[in-house]
Design an enzyme around this catalytic site. Structure first.
Site, PDB file in Angstrom:
ATOM      1  N   LYS A 107       1.714  11.292  54.836  1.00 46.85           N
ATOM      2  CA  LYS A 107       1.052  12.751  55.755  1.00 46.85           C
ATOM      3  C   LYS A 107       0.608  13.267  56.941  1.00 46.85           C
ATOM      4  CE  LYS A 107       4.083  16.272  54.549  1.00 46.85           C
ATOM      5  NZ  LYS A 107       5.186  16.195  53.580  1.00 46.85           N
TER       6      LYS A 107
HETATM    7  P1  NAD Z   1       9.110  25.244  58.053  1.00 44.10           P
HETATM    8  O1  NAD Z   1       8.629  25.059  58.857  1.00 44.10           O
HETATM    9  O2  NAD Z   1      10.316  24.806  58.766  1.00 44.10           O
HETATM   10  O3  NAD Z   1       9.738  26.563  57.159  1.00 44.10           O
HETATM   11  C1  NAD Z   1       8.814  27.332  56.652  1.00 44.10           C
HETATM   12  C2  NAD Z   1       8.512  28.735  55.689  1.00 44.10           C
HETATM   13  O4  NAD Z   1       8.331  29.172  54.981  1.00 44.10           O
HETATM   14  C3  NAD Z   1       9.292  29.763  57.334  1.00 44.10           C
HETATM   15  O5  NAD Z   1      10.082  30.199  57.002  1.00 44.10           O
HETATM   16  C4  NAD Z   1       7.738  30.817  57.120  1.00 44.10           C
HETATM   17  O6  NAD Z   1       7.760  31.613  57.430  1.00 44.10           O
HETATM   18  C5  NAD Z   1       7.822  30.319  55.355  1.00 44.10           C
HETATM   19  N1  NAD Z   1       6.405  31.008  54.624  1.00 44.10           N
HETATM   20  C6  NAD Z   1       4.892  30.122  55.161  1.00 44.10           C
HETATM   21  N2  NAD Z   1       4.211  31.436  54.357  1.00 44.10           N
HETATM   22  C7  NAD Z   1       5.010  32.343  53.974  1.00 44.10           C
HETATM   23  C8  NAD Z   1       4.974  32.821  53.012  1.00 44.10           C
HETATM   24  N3  NAD Z   1       3.321  33.231  52.487  1.00 44.10           N
HETATM   25  N4  NAD Z   1       5.444  33.460  52.320  1.00 44.10           N
HETATM   26  C9  NAD Z   1       6.736  33.610  52.143  1.00 44.10           C
HETATM   27  N5  NAD Z   1       7.191  32.283  53.238  1.00 44.10           N
HETATM   28  C10 NAD Z   1       6.203  31.943  53.368  1.00 44.10           C
HETATM   29  O7  NAD Z   1       9.305  24.592  57.409  1.00 44.10           O
HETATM   30  P2  NAD Z   1      10.161  23.362  56.335  1.00 44.10           P
HETATM   31  O8  NAD Z   1      10.810  21.910  57.037  1.00 44.10           O
HETATM   32  O9  NAD Z   1      11.162  23.785  55.730  1.00 44.10           O
HETATM   33  O10 NAD Z   1       9.399  23.584  54.996  1.00 44.10           O
HETATM   34  C11 NAD Z   1       8.841  23.636  54.404  1.00 44.10           C
HETATM   35  C12 NAD Z   1       8.563  23.290  52.282  1.00 44.10           C
HETATM   36  O11 NAD Z   1       9.554  22.250  52.536  1.00 44.10           O
HETATM   37  C13 NAD Z   1       7.015  22.533  52.767  1.00 44.10           C
HETATM   38  O12 NAD Z   1       6.761  22.733  51.375  1.00 44.10           O
HETATM   39  C14 NAD Z   1       7.201  21.469  53.279  1.00 44.10           C
HETATM   40  O13 NAD Z   1       6.220  20.270  52.794  1.00 44.10           O
HETATM   41  C15 NAD Z   1       8.809  21.241  52.590  1.00 44.10           C
HETATM   42  N6  NAD Z   1       9.643  19.773  53.025  1.00 44.10           N
HETATM   43  C16 NAD Z   1      10.380  19.788  53.828  1.00 44.10           C
HETATM   44  C17 NAD Z   1      11.012  18.961  54.198  1.00 44.10           C
HETATM   45  C18 NAD Z   1      11.578  19.440  55.543  1.00 44.10           C
HETATM   46  O14 NAD Z   1      12.327  17.585  55.996  1.00 44.10           O
HETATM   47  N7  NAD Z   1      11.231  19.797  56.504  1.00 44.10           N
HETATM   48  C19 NAD Z   1      11.357  17.485  53.235  1.00 44.10           C
HETATM   49  C20 NAD Z   1      10.372  18.124  52.028  1.00 44.10           C
HETATM   50  C21 NAD Z   1       9.848  19.362  51.707  1.00 44.10           C
END
Ligand code: NAD
Length: 419
Positions: A107
Site C-alpha cells: 500500500k
Molecule cells: P474514493 O476516493 O473514490 O471515494 C471515497 C469516498 O469516501 C468519497 O466519496 C469521499 O467523499 C467519501 N468519504 C471520505 N470521508 C468520508 C466521511 N467522513 N463520511 C462519508 N464519506 C466519506 O475511494 P474508493 O476507491 O471508493 O475507496 C473507498 C474505500 O474502499 C477505501 O477504504 C478503500 O481502501 C476501499 N477499496 C477501494 C478499492 C478500489 O478499487 N478503489 C478496492 C478495495 C477497497
C-alpha cells in the site's frame, strides 16, 4: 517494531493475533508473518499554482515478497501516516491470498488532501511521487493501483512517469489505468460489482429478495457509487448515501443515477439536493437490509455495532470495523451477516490482477470475459469462507483471514527466511 503506530495498525495486529491463536501459529513465526518486509518514505516537493513551494510526504509499504510481486492501492488523504499504510498493506496480503492471486500485499500514498489541489497540482504530486518510487517498484516487484483519493487519471500519470524513465511504455507498472492507456475494461467498476455479487450470495442464503430490500451506502466515490448503482439496477431501494460533504436519506429511495451525474459534474455530493438531507452521524444505524461502509476505516465502533439495524454488513471499505465492534458483531451473528472487507472488496484487486496479466501479454479480454472470471474467483473465495465457517463454527472474518494467513504461512515455510 514500533515505527508502525496508530490505532489502525493496532487493529491489523489484533486481527492477526486472533487468527494466529486460532491457527496455532508458533509464537516465533508471528513477527515474520505480520511485520512488513520493507517501507519507503519520500518527500514530494511541488510548486503550487500561486508559485509557492510545498512538500508532501509519500509512503510505500511492501508487506511480503513470498508469493510474487506486491500489489496494492495508493491513497491520497490529509492525515495519512506510515502505520495506516502498513495496516492496509498487511490486509492486502491476506486478501490476495484468499482470492488465490500470486501477490503479496502493498500500500502507498501521499499525505495530501486531494480535494484541496488543482488538477495541475494533483498531476505534479502524482508524477513526483512516482518518480521517487522508481527504485522501489516495478512490474515484477510492486504494482500500484487506485485507492481513496486517487483514480484512473492518477494511474495514467504514474504509468507515464515510470515509462518516460524507462524509455519505453510499461503499462504493467500500475493497474486501474484508463482503458485507452492500457487498462482493462471492467476495472473501474470491479470493486463495487464484486461487493454486489457477494451481497447477492448472502441474500440467497438469507432468502432475501432484492426487490423488497433497502440499502445504505457510506462513501460515494468509486466503490460506493458503483455499489449503489449496481444494487439499484438489481431492484434494491437505496435509501441512504453520503460522502465527506453531504448525507442524504429518504425511505422512499434516492435517485442514484442523478446523484452519480451530480458527482461526475461537481466532484462531490454537496449541493445535490436540499431535500432528504440527513445527519451523517446517524446514517449507519438507520434501519436497512444492506449496509455498505465504502469510505474510511474504523467507522463501525462497538457502540455503532450495538445499534446497527441491518441484515447484511458488506464491508466495501478496508478496515471499517474495529476489533471491539467485531466482538459485538460476533455476538450478533444470527442477526447480521458480515461480508468481511478482505472478501467483500476483493473484486478490485482481482480485476487489477487481470489487467496486469493482460498488459504483460498484450492480449486484451472482453467485458463479459472479465466479469465472468471475476465472479468465478469471488465465488470460489466465498464458498471457501462459508465452508470454513461451517466446519469450524468461526465468525466470517476469522474464516476469511485464516484462509489468507494460512496460505502465506505455508508459502513462507516452503521458501525459507528471505522473502
Ligand atoms: P474514493 O476516493 O473514490 O471515494 C471515497 C469516498 O469516501 C468519497 O466519496 C469521499 O467523499 C467519501 N468519504 C471520505 N470521508 C468520508 C466521511 N467522513 N463520511 C462519508 N464519506 C466519506 O475511494 P474508493 O476507491 O471508493 O475507496 C473507498 C474505500 O474502499 C477505501 O477504504 C478503500 O481502501 C476501499 N477499496 C477501494 C478499492 C478500489 O478499487 N478503489 C478496492 C478495495 C477497497
Amino acid at each position: 517494531m514500533d515505527i508502525y503506530t496508530g490505532t489502525f495498525f493496532e487493529q491489523a495486529r489484533e486481527n492477526f493475533a486472533v487468527i494466529a491463536d486460532y491457527l496455532e501459529i508458533p509464537l516465533h513465526q508471528r513477527d515474520r508473518l505480520l511485520l512488513p518486509k520493507r517501507a519507503l518514505i519520500v518527500a514530494c516537493p511541488i510548486h503550487r499554482d500561486d508559485g509557492s513551494e510545498v512538500v508532501f510526504t509519500g509512503y510505500r509499504v511492501q508487506h511480503h515478497l513470498t508469493m510474487g510481486p506486491t500489489k496494492g492501492g495508493t491513497r491520497y488523504a490529509a492525515n495519512l501516516h506510515l502505520g495506516e499504510v502498513a495496516a492496509l498493506a498487511i490486509s492486502m496480503s491476506w486478501k490476495c491470498a484468499l482470492a488465490g492471486l500470486p501477490y503479496g500485499g502493498a500500500k502507498g500514498g501521499v499525505a495530501v488532501d486531494p480535494y484541496g489541489l488543482s488538477r495541475r497540482e494533483l498531476e505534479a504530486v502524482s508524477r513526483r511521487y512516482m518518480q521517487e518510487m522508481i527504485p522501489f517498484v516495478g512490474p515484477k516487484t510492486d504494482v500500484m493501483a487506485p485507492d481513496m483519493g486517487t483514480n484512473e487519471q492518477v494511474m495514467a500519470w504514474y504509468m507515464d512517469t515510470y515509462s518516460m524513465y524507462q524509455g519505453q511504455t510499461v503499462t504493467e507498472i500500475v493497474t486501474g489505468k484508463p482503458v485507452d492507456a492500457g487498462g482493462t475494461v471492467g476495472r473501474r467498476e470491479a470493486t463495487g460489482r464484486g461487493v454486489v455479487h457477494l451481497v447477492g450470495r448472502a441474500m440467497e442464503r438469507l432468502k432475501m429478495n432484492p426487490i423488497e430490500s433497502t440499502a445504505i451506502i457510506q462513501g460515494f466515490g468509486n466503490v460506493g457509487s458503483v455499489t449503489a448503482a449496481t444494487l439499484a439496477q438489481q431492484g434494491v431501494r437505496v435509501v441512504g448515501a453520503s460522502d465527506h460533504t453531504a448525507c442524504y436519506y429518504d425511505s422512499h429511495g434516492l435517485d442514484v443515477t442523478a446523484m452519480i451525474r451530480h458527482v461526475e459534474k461537481h466532484g462531490v455530493l454537496a449541493g445535490y439536493s436540499s431535500e432528504a438531507v440527513f445527519d451523517p452521524a446517524q446514517l449507519l444505524t438507520q434501519p436497512c437490509d444492506i449496509l455498505v461502509p465504502a469510505a474510511m476505516e474504523q467507522v463501525i465502533t462497538a457502540d455503532v455495532a450495538r445499534r446497527l439495524k441491518c441484515r447484511i454488513l458488506a464491508e466495501g471499505a478496508n478496515g471499517p470495523t474495529t476489533p471491539e465492534a467485531d466482538r459485538v458483531l460476533n455476538e450478533r451473528q444470527s442477526e447480521i451477516f458480515v461480508i468481511p472487507d478482505i472478501l467483500c472488496n476483493a473484486g478490485g484487486v482481482v480485476v487489477s490482477y487481470f489487467e496486469w496479466v493482460q498488459d504483460l501479454q498484450q492480449l486484451f479480454w472482453t467485458e463479459p470475459e472479465v466479469r465472468d472470471r471475476l465472479n468465478r474467483v469471488l465465488e470460489r473465495a466465498f464458498q471457501a469462507v462459508m465452508a470454513r465457517v461451517e466446519r469450524d463454527k468461526v465468525p466470517h472474518r476469522t474464516a476469511a483471514l485464516a484462509i489468507g494467513v494460512e496460505k502465506v504461512q505455508k508459502a513462507k515455510l516452503t521458501r525459507g527466511l528471505f522473502p
